[in-house]
Design a protein around this motif. Structure first.
Motif, PDB file in Angstrom:
ATOM      1  N   VAL A  55       5.246  -5.023 -10.884  1.00  0.00           N
ATOM      2  CA  VAL A  55       3.930  -4.750 -11.375  1.00  0.00           C
ATOM      3  C   VAL A  55       5.012  -2.414 -10.872  1.00  0.00           C
ATOM      4  CG1 VAL A  55       2.248  -3.242 -11.667  1.00  0.00           C
ATOM      5  CG2 VAL A  55       2.901  -5.716 -11.054  1.00  0.00           C
ATOM      6  N   ASP A  56       5.157  -1.572 -12.353  1.00  0.00           N
ATOM      7  CA  ASP A  56       5.623  -0.182 -11.378  1.00  0.00           C
ATOM      8  C   ASP A  56       3.900   0.421 -12.308  1.00  0.00           C
ATOM      9  OD1 ASP A  56       8.831  -0.427 -11.944  1.00  0.00           O
ATOM     10  OD2 ASP A  56       8.967  -1.020 -12.954  1.00  0.00           O
ATOM     11  N   ILE A  57       4.349   1.298 -11.126  1.00  0.00           N
ATOM     12  CA  ILE A  57       3.030   2.106 -11.160  1.00  0.00           C
ATOM     13  C   ILE A  57       3.795   3.176 -10.854  1.00  0.00           C
ATOM     14  CG2 ILE A  57       0.693   2.902  -9.026  1.00  0.00           C
ATOM     15  CD1 ILE A  57       0.736   0.556 -10.878  1.00  0.00           C
ATOM     16  N   LYS A  58       2.926   4.044 -11.906  1.00  0.00           N
ATOM     17  CA  LYS A  58       2.566   6.040 -11.769  1.00  0.00           C
ATOM     18  C   LYS A  58       1.976   6.721 -10.082  1.00  0.00           C
ATOM     19  CE  LYS A  58       4.948   5.094 -17.073  1.00  0.00           C
ATOM     20  NZ  LYS A  58       4.549   5.965 -17.491  1.00  0.00           N
ATOM     21  N   SER A  59       2.802   7.432 -10.396  1.00  0.00           N
ATOM     22  CA  SER A  59       1.207   8.479  -9.385  1.00  0.00           C
ATOM     23  C   SER A  59       0.441   8.537 -10.191  1.00  0.00           C
ATOM     24  CB  SER A  59       2.126   9.425  -8.915  1.00  0.00           C
ATOM     25  OG  SER A  59       2.505  10.244 -10.233  1.00  0.00           O
ATOM     26  N   THR A  60       0.328   8.314 -11.888  1.00  0.00           N
ATOM     27  CA  THR A  60      -1.151   8.772 -12.078  1.00  0.00           C
ATOM     28  C   THR A  60      -1.609   7.696 -12.438  1.00  0.00           C
ATOM     29  OG1 THR A  60       0.460   8.290 -14.336  1.00  0.00           O
ATOM     30  CG2 THR A  60       0.145  11.278 -13.692  1.00  0.00           C
ATOM     31  N   ASP A  61      -1.058   6.644 -12.193  1.00  0.00           N
ATOM     32  CA  ASP A  61      -2.063   4.568 -12.053  1.00  0.00           C
ATOM     33  C   ASP A  61      -3.326   4.862 -10.795  1.00  0.00           C
ATOM     34  OD1 ASP A  61      -0.744   4.186 -14.324  1.00  0.00           O
ATOM     35  OD2 ASP A  61       0.539   2.881 -13.522  1.00  0.00           O
ATOM     36  N   TRP A  62      -3.450   5.649  -9.902  1.00  0.00           N
ATOM     37  CA  TRP A  62      -4.233   5.250  -8.769  1.00  0.00           C
ATOM     38  C   TRP A  62      -4.609   6.586  -9.430  1.00  0.00           C
ATOM     39  CZ3 TRP A  62      -2.953   3.055  -4.039  1.00  0.00           C
ATOM     40  CH2 TRP A  62      -1.070   3.292  -3.862  1.00  0.00           C
ATOM     41  N   LYS A  63      -6.288   5.215  -8.896  1.00  0.00           N
ATOM     42  CA  LYS A  63      -7.663   5.633  -9.492  1.00  0.00           C
ATOM     43  C   LYS A  63      -8.135   5.954  -7.612  1.00  0.00           C
ATOM     44  CE  LYS A  63      -6.362   5.342 -13.337  1.00  0.00           C
ATOM     45  NZ  LYS A  63      -5.731   6.356 -14.118  1.00  0.00           N
ATOM     46  N   GLN A  64      -9.489   7.120  -8.441  1.00  0.00           N
ATOM     47  CA  GLN A  64     -10.119   7.140  -6.643  1.00  0.00           C
ATOM     48  C   GLN A  64     -11.555   6.955  -6.937  1.00  0.00           C
ATOM     49  OE1 GLN A  64     -10.439  10.745  -5.247  1.00  0.00           O
ATOM     50  NE2 GLN A  64     -10.435  11.038  -3.255  1.00  0.00           N
ATOM     51  N   VAL A  65     -11.921   5.980  -5.720  1.00  0.00           N
ATOM     52  CA  VAL A  65     -13.094   5.095  -5.650  1.00  0.00           C
ATOM     53  C   VAL A  65     -14.408   5.222  -4.211  1.00  0.00           C
ATOM     54  CG1 VAL A  65     -14.624   2.983  -6.387  1.00  0.00           C
ATOM     55  CG2 VAL A  65     -13.110   3.831  -7.411  1.00  0.00           C
ATOM     56  N   ASN A  66     -14.524   6.326  -4.680  1.00  0.00           N
ATOM     57  CA  ASN A  66     -16.064   6.355  -3.342  1.00  0.00           C
ATOM     58  C   ASN A  66     -15.364   7.411  -1.853  1.00  0.00           C
ATOM     59  OD1 ASN A  66     -17.858   5.382  -4.300  1.00  0.00           O
ATOM     60  ND2 ASN A  66     -17.338   3.368  -3.216  1.00  0.00           N
ATOM     61  N   GLY A  67     -14.299   7.248  -2.145  1.00  0.00           N
ATOM     62  CA  GLY A  67     -13.024   8.695  -1.928  1.00  0.00           C
ATOM     63  C   GLY A  67     -12.050   7.858  -1.193  1.00  0.00           C
ATOM     64  N   VAL A  68     -11.835   6.772  -1.697  1.00  0.00           N
ATOM     65  CA  VAL A  68     -10.476   5.688  -1.219  1.00  0.00           C
ATOM     66  C   VAL A  68      -9.972   5.963  -2.602  1.00  0.00           C
ATOM     67  CG1 VAL A  68      -9.579   3.878  -1.216  1.00  0.00           C
ATOM     68  CG2 VAL A  68     -11.895   4.605   0.469  1.00  0.00           C
ATOM     69  N   TRP A  69      -8.227   6.110  -2.475  1.00  0.00           N
ATOM     70  CA  TRP A  69      -6.924   5.833  -3.375  1.00  0.00           C
ATOM     71  C   TRP A  69      -6.770   4.408  -3.624  1.00  0.00           C
ATOM     72  CZ3 TRP A  69      -6.481   9.470  -7.344  1.00  0.00           C
ATOM     73  CH2 TRP A  69      -6.490  10.592  -6.734  1.00  0.00           C
ATOM     74  N   GLY A  70      -6.608   3.966  -5.432  1.00  0.00           N
ATOM     75  CA  GLY A  70      -6.323   2.262  -5.296  1.00  0.00           C
ATOM     76  C   GLY A  70      -5.441   1.742  -6.636  1.00  0.00           C
ATOM     77  N   VAL A  71      -5.302   0.798  -6.527  1.00  0.00           N
ATOM     78  CA  VAL A  71      -4.860   0.631  -8.088  1.00  0.00           C
ATOM     79  C   VAL A  71      -4.331  -1.025  -8.593  1.00  0.00           C
ATOM     80  CG1 VAL A  71      -2.088   0.281  -6.930  1.00  0.00           C
ATOM     81  CG2 VAL A  71      -2.834   0.937  -9.388  1.00  0.00           C
ATOM     82  N   THR A  72      -5.395  -1.197  -9.033  1.00  0.00           N
ATOM     83  CA  THR A  72      -5.439  -2.894  -9.554  1.00  0.00           C
ATOM     84  C   THR A  72      -4.932  -3.621 -10.617  1.00  0.00           C
ATOM     85  OG1 THR A  72      -8.125  -2.188  -9.180  1.00  0.00           O
ATOM     86  CG2 THR A  72      -8.039  -4.135 -10.400  1.00  0.00           C
ATOM     87  N   PHE A  73      -4.085  -4.424 -10.135  1.00  0.00           N
ATOM     88  CA  PHE A  73      -3.586  -5.532 -10.782  1.00  0.00           C
ATOM     89  C   PHE A  73      -4.236  -6.484 -11.566  1.00  0.00           C
ATOM     90  CE2 PHE A  73      -0.905  -4.011  -7.242  1.00  0.00           C
ATOM     91  CZ  PHE A  73       0.004  -2.616  -7.913  1.00  0.00           C
ATOM     92  N   ILE A  74      -3.965  -6.811 -12.878  1.00  0.00           N
ATOM     93  CA  ILE A  74      -4.280  -8.030 -13.139  1.00  0.00           C
ATOM     94  C   ILE A  74      -3.955  -9.303 -13.260  1.00  0.00           C
ATOM     95  CG2 ILE A  74      -5.598  -8.773 -15.401  1.00  0.00           C
ATOM     96  CD1 ILE A  74      -7.429  -6.425 -14.319  1.00  0.00           C
ATOM     97  N   VAL A  75      -4.046 -10.158 -13.019  1.00  0.00           N
ATOM     98  CA  VAL A  75      -2.908 -11.458 -12.346  1.00  0.00           C
ATOM     99  C   VAL A  75      -3.879 -12.443 -12.826  1.00  0.00           C
ATOM    100  CG1 VAL A  75      -1.377 -11.878 -10.576  1.00  0.00           C
ATOM    101  CG2 VAL A  75      -2.326  -9.959 -10.529  1.00  0.00           C
ATOM    102  N   PRO A  76      -3.250 -12.909 -14.407  1.00  0.00           N
ATOM    103  CA  PRO A  76      -4.149 -13.903 -14.757  1.00  0.00           C
ATOM    104  C   PRO A  76      -4.225 -14.992 -13.598  1.00  0.00           C
ATOM    105  CG  PRO A  76      -3.452 -13.035 -17.029  1.00  0.00           C
ATOM    106  CD  PRO A  76      -2.887 -12.195 -14.382  1.00  0.00           C
ATOM    107  N   GLU A  77      -2.338 -15.240 -13.030  1.00  0.00           N
ATOM    108  CA  GLU A  77      -2.431 -16.415 -12.479  1.00  0.00           C
ATOM    109  C   GLU A  77      -3.010 -16.788 -11.240  1.00  0.00           C
ATOM    110  OE1 GLU A  77       1.250 -14.900 -14.669  1.00  0.00           O
ATOM    111  OE2 GLU A  77      -0.392 -14.325 -13.497  1.00  0.00           O
ATOM    112  N   LEU A  78      -3.421 -15.813 -10.684  1.00  0.00           N
ATOM    113  CA  LEU A  78      -4.014 -15.800  -9.396  1.00  0.00           C
ATOM    114  C   LEU A  78      -5.811 -16.049  -9.796  1.00  0.00           C
ATOM    115  CD1 LEU A  78      -4.314 -15.555  -6.437  1.00  0.00           C
ATOM    116  CD2 LEU A  78      -4.972 -12.894  -6.695  1.00  0.00           C
ATOM    117  N   ASP A  79      -6.158 -17.279  -9.631  1.00  0.00           N
ATOM    118  CA  ASP A  79      -7.274 -18.352 -10.428  1.00  0.00           C
ATOM    119  C   ASP A  79      -7.804 -18.660  -9.139  1.00  0.00           C
ATOM    120  OD1 ASP A  79      -6.147 -20.336  -9.503  1.00  0.00           O
ATOM    121  OD2 ASP A  79      -5.904 -21.362 -11.136  1.00  0.00           O
ATOM    122  N   ASN A  80      -9.138 -18.720  -9.141  1.00  0.00           N
ATOM    123  CA  ASN A  80     -10.366 -18.636  -8.007  1.00  0.00           C
ATOM    124  C   ASN A  80      -9.495 -20.359  -7.233  1.00  0.00           C
ATOM    125  OD1 ASN A  80     -12.799 -18.685  -6.565  1.00  0.00           O
ATOM    126  ND2 ASN A  80     -12.972 -21.011  -7.489  1.00  0.00           N
TER     127      ASN A  80
END
Length: 132
Positions: free
Chosen positions: A35-60
């Motif tokens: 997965v390639d991430i650009k600097s603009t893909d990071w999001k800040q939530v509650n003072g913490v920067w993060g990036v989320t990858f949707i991974v359908p293969e990662l089931d329960n």
């Protein structure tokens, strides 16, 4: 006399086949996702920067039993396994069914800066079995 000459050869014929080594290899293929991430893909939530990858293969089931390894490369084709501290920034990984989150925090309470360069993340899902 010829009988005694053939006797060692006969015994050798019985011994050698018993010395063959048999190996059974079971190869369970893993799944690798880049997965390639650009600097603009990071999001800040509650003072913490993060990036989320949707991974359908990662089931329960995969989330509970299999191995999940995340590594990152800063464009130099060298992958480093997370969690890691790089330039006074701490990268941590959280995985849930369906997604993987990489969080970026400053060390020792220092403010953090989102990386300016693109980062490639390698997600590897390794099948395993649980022993109870």
């Amino acid at each position: 006399m010829k009988t005694w000459f053939y006797l060692p050869l006969l015994l050798l014929g019985f011994i050698l086949p018993g010395c063959t080594k048999t190996t059974n290899e079971v190869v369970i293929p893993n799944k690798t996702i880049l997965v390639d991430i650009k600097s603009t893909d990071w999001k800040q939530v509650n003072g913490v920067w993060g990036v989320t990858f949707i991974v359908p293969e990662l089931d329960n089931s995969t989330n509970q039993t299999d191995g999940v390894i995340v590594s990152m490369s800063r464009g130099n084709a060298v992958f480093e396994i997370l969690p890691e501290v790089y330039q006074d920034q701490s990268y941590t990984v959280i995985h849930n069914p369906g997604n993987i989150v990489v969080e970026l925090r400053g060390t020792d309470g220092r403010p953090t800066i989102v990386p300016a360069e693109n980062i490639t993340f390698k997600l590897v899902l390794i099948p395993s079995s649980q022993i109870q």
